[in-house]
Design an enzyme around this catalytic site. Sequence first.
Site, mmCIF file in Angstrom:
data_model
loop_
_atom_site.group_PDB
_atom_site.id
_atom_site.type_symbol
_atom_site.label_atom_id
_atom_site.label_comp_id
_atom_site.label_asym_id
_atom_site.label_seq_id
_atom_site.Cartn_x
_atom_site.Cartn_y
_atom_site.Cartn_z
ATOM 1 N N GLU A 94 -0.337 -0.705 15.745
ATOM 2 C CA GLU A 94 -0.966 0.588 15.416
ATOM 3 C C GLU A 94 -1.924 1.009 16.536
ATOM 4 O O GLU A 94 -1.970 2.175 16.933
ATOM 5 C CB GLU A 94 -1.730 0.483 14.086
ATOM 6 N N CYS A 101 2.598 6.077 8.739
ATOM 7 C CA CYS A 101 1.762 6.341 7.565
ATOM 8 C C CYS A 101 0.942 7.615 7.824
ATOM 9 O O CYS A 101 0.385 7.776 8.911
ATOM 10 C CB CYS A 101 0.830 5.162 7.318
ATOM 11 N N HIS A 106 -2.502 -5.127 18.229
ATOM 12 C CA HIS A 106 -1.831 -4.623 17.025
ATOM 13 C C HIS A 106 -1.003 -3.371 17.352
ATOM 14 O O HIS A 106 -1.474 -2.489 18.079
ATOM 15 C CB HIS A 106 -2.882 -4.301 15.956
ATOM 16 N N ASN A 160 -3.187 -8.606 7.798
ATOM 17 C CA ASN A 160 -4.007 -8.166 6.654
ATOM 18 C C ASN A 160 -3.981 -9.200 5.525
ATOM 19 O O ASN A 160 -4.971 -9.387 4.823
ATOM 20 C CB ASN A 160 -3.622 -6.752 6.200
ATOM 21 N N SER A 177 1.370 -11.802 8.789
ATOM 22 C CA SER A 177 0.712 -10.545 8.387
ATOM 23 C C SER A 177 -0.803 -10.678 8.532
ATOM 24 O O SER A 177 -1.452 -11.444 7.821
ATOM 25 C CB SER A 177 1.094 -10.224 6.936
ATOM 26 N N CYS A 184 0.865 -1.186 0.000
ATOM 27 C CA CYS A 184 0.000 0.000 0.000
ATOM 28 C C CYS A 184 0.900 1.234 0.000
ATOM 29 O O CYS A 184 2.116 1.130 0.152
ATOM 30 C CB CYS A 184 -0.898 -0.010 1.230
ATOM 31 N N HIS A 223 5.418 -6.669 8.036
ATOM 32 C CA HIS A 223 5.221 -8.091 8.320
ATOM 33 C C HIS A 223 5.567 -8.921 7.089
ATOM 34 O O HIS A 223 4.716 -9.588 6.514
ATOM 35 C CB HIS A 223 3.777 -8.352 8.758
ATOM 36 N N CYS A 226 -8.639 3.107 6.365
ATOM 37 C CA CYS A 226 -7.885 3.474 5.155
ATOM 38 C C CYS A 226 -8.522 2.821 3.917
ATOM 39 O O CYS A 226 -8.817 1.623 3.935
ATOM 40 C CB CYS A 226 -6.454 2.993 5.355
HETATM 41 FE FE1 F3S Z 1 -1.187 1.228 4.259
HETATM 42 FE FE2 F3S Z 1 -1.289 3.464 5.570
HETATM 43 FE FE3 F3S Z 1 -3.468 2.365 4.746
HETATM 44 S S1 F3S Z 1 0.090 1.790 5.963
HETATM 45 S S2 F3S Z 1 -3.065 0.173 4.756
HETATM 46 S S3 F3S Z 1 -1.883 3.186 3.447
HETATM 47 S S4 F3S Z 1 -3.134 3.315 6.710
#
Ligand code: F3S
Length: 289
Positions: free
Chosen positions: A121, A91, A119, A215, A213, A12, A37, A185
């Site tokens: 974050e 990010c 997590h 996700n 990971s 991403c 990850h 996001c």
């Molecule tokens: Fe990636 Fe930032 Fe979204 S790390 S998943 S663009 S919040």
Amino acid sequence: MDVIVADYAGFCFGVTRAVKQAREAPKPVASLGALIHNRQVVEQLAREGVHPVNSLEEVDSGRVLIRSHGVTPEILAAAREKGLEIIDATCPYVARAQRLARKLAGEGYQVIIVGDPGHPEVKGLLGWAGPGAVVVPHKEAAANLPFHPRRAVLAQTTQPEEKLKEVAAALRSNTDTLVVHNTVCQATRQRQEAAVNLARQVDVMVVVGGKESANTRHLAELCRATGTPTYHVERAGELCRQWFINARRVGVTGGASTPAWIIEEVVVMLAEEEKVMFPEDEKEPVKAP
Ligand code: F3S
């Protein structure tokens, strides 16, 4: 056999940016936790001088890299106090959620974070959200909270929007004033939607990415839920010929922490497999051993 790669597969925006910052940083640099990850990328970066550490206690001088998940304000302050040079790869979407959490706590709201308490974050976000903040992993936990007159809800950036809505709905019964901020996001939603759409059109789905990971694992679960046989692999070498017997269309996607070269490796390997399984002079696929 057609091999189709899903839109938005792989890194991403936030991960691309963090890896670029790590590559461009003067070396050596300590990364506070594994940068992403993905074992292969972390090992490659270590060879370039980016060394993961578990905590600031392991860094006495030099530079420290904050990964895309972000950290608490206390950790940033401690790094400054130690005189470390901070390379902040948080990010921008995570940083926005952090600023919002701090602002809402300052306005007297109890901040509710929808997400996974373990997590990184979420652990970071909690530090910006004031002493009364609570992490809520699902609507049942939200419904069990005691009454509070003013609450503000936001989410870990990679949570499904649906879960944010469910938690907000559950909080209406035990809160007078409730404000909801959608901090999810769009990159996650786009990747998931594209993967699910593709999974519905193919015979077999391959999801590429680190086994640790979250996700990537979630992406595989979503694809599997469509009813299409789905396999989660870290590397092309894990592909198994039996998975593709009679498959005419194979879909491939990758998590937010999966680099393009690993996805490419899988696509190339599938193309090679096709030559073995579907020789040009054969009309039907050969039986796998
Ligand atoms: Fe990636 Fe930032 Fe979204 S790390 S998943 S663009 S919040």
